[in-house]
Design a protein around this motif. Sequence first.
Motif: not given
Lengths: 261, 72
Positions: A30-36
């Motif tokens: 989806x192009x989301x920013x993943x967690x660290x």
Amino acid sequence: MIRATVGILAGVGGGFDADYQAVLDYATTQGYTLPSASQQALQNQLVVDLKDAGVWSKLDTFAVFATDGNEDFALIDWIRLSQYSAVNSPTFTTDIGFTGDGASAYMNTNFNLANDSVNYQQDSASKFGWINGTPPDNDPFDGVSDFSSYNSVNIRTLSVFQWRINTSSNSNVVASNLSSDYLLHYYRDSASSSGFYMDTTLTQSNTTASASLANATQIIMAGQSSWGFSSLTISAYGMGDDLTAENTDLYNALNNYLTSL
Amino acid sequence: MIVLHPNTEQYNALNGYKHKSSELLFVKDGSDKWIVGLNVLTDPNFEPIRTQLEKLERIEYTPFPPEPDDEP
């Protein structure tokens, strides 16, 4: 201990639990920013803990709003690999969750009780959420998308709750000792038996009769229309089969994750 | 608390707008008026409709009256 170690080390060397990896894969697609990376290990451990406790397989919907991924990642349904909706812009705070504005903002799980329920059944059901901080008075915790009284919970004050699970005909008031950072867990284990836990304490049970699952989606931070909208901050939310026997493990899994952030 | 109130034309144009995981749905306040909170003005997902949102009337929010206690 061994599984805990595996869960923590998974983020270093890969090998996440397949269901948590599916969440990461969905988010990437989806192009989301993943967690660290460090938080991915913690979230993987959360899934492992929920599976060990027998909770995961009972869930129909589950979202972890407290994350250092972006807002879109925070809205992922980890069970259905779909999205909750942020309606009217609740405020997202990294590692904390979503906060209502007390006027119009809420979350929609997009989980339709009548159409989407597999484990969550009329006479065997649980819904739970983690409240961050100390709630102000008159805060709807959850309800359904037609803003009827069905399945709705309202925190009227720190000592008075109105709550319903799979019914709309009765409202219940109970003394409580809500302070801050609480698991609220409402269950129904038969057609005439329901109750709720605060953390690991069974706060109240009753014999209110159940009603058919509503053809409406479950919403969070809003309930029946006359309650208005919430200023609560919610860090996680889920629904599934009756989790009475697993309540302590559910609490421990969520508490371990949230206090590690 | 100040909130945003649409006229009928604005309601029809904006209600149900979706972008990514954000959705705009007007709700009723305690005076039965359609409203939405000011947070929508700063939501990046509502950037395409921000000009329209800024034209909504700003009114004072009317809270709902407290309900009587129900049976324990």
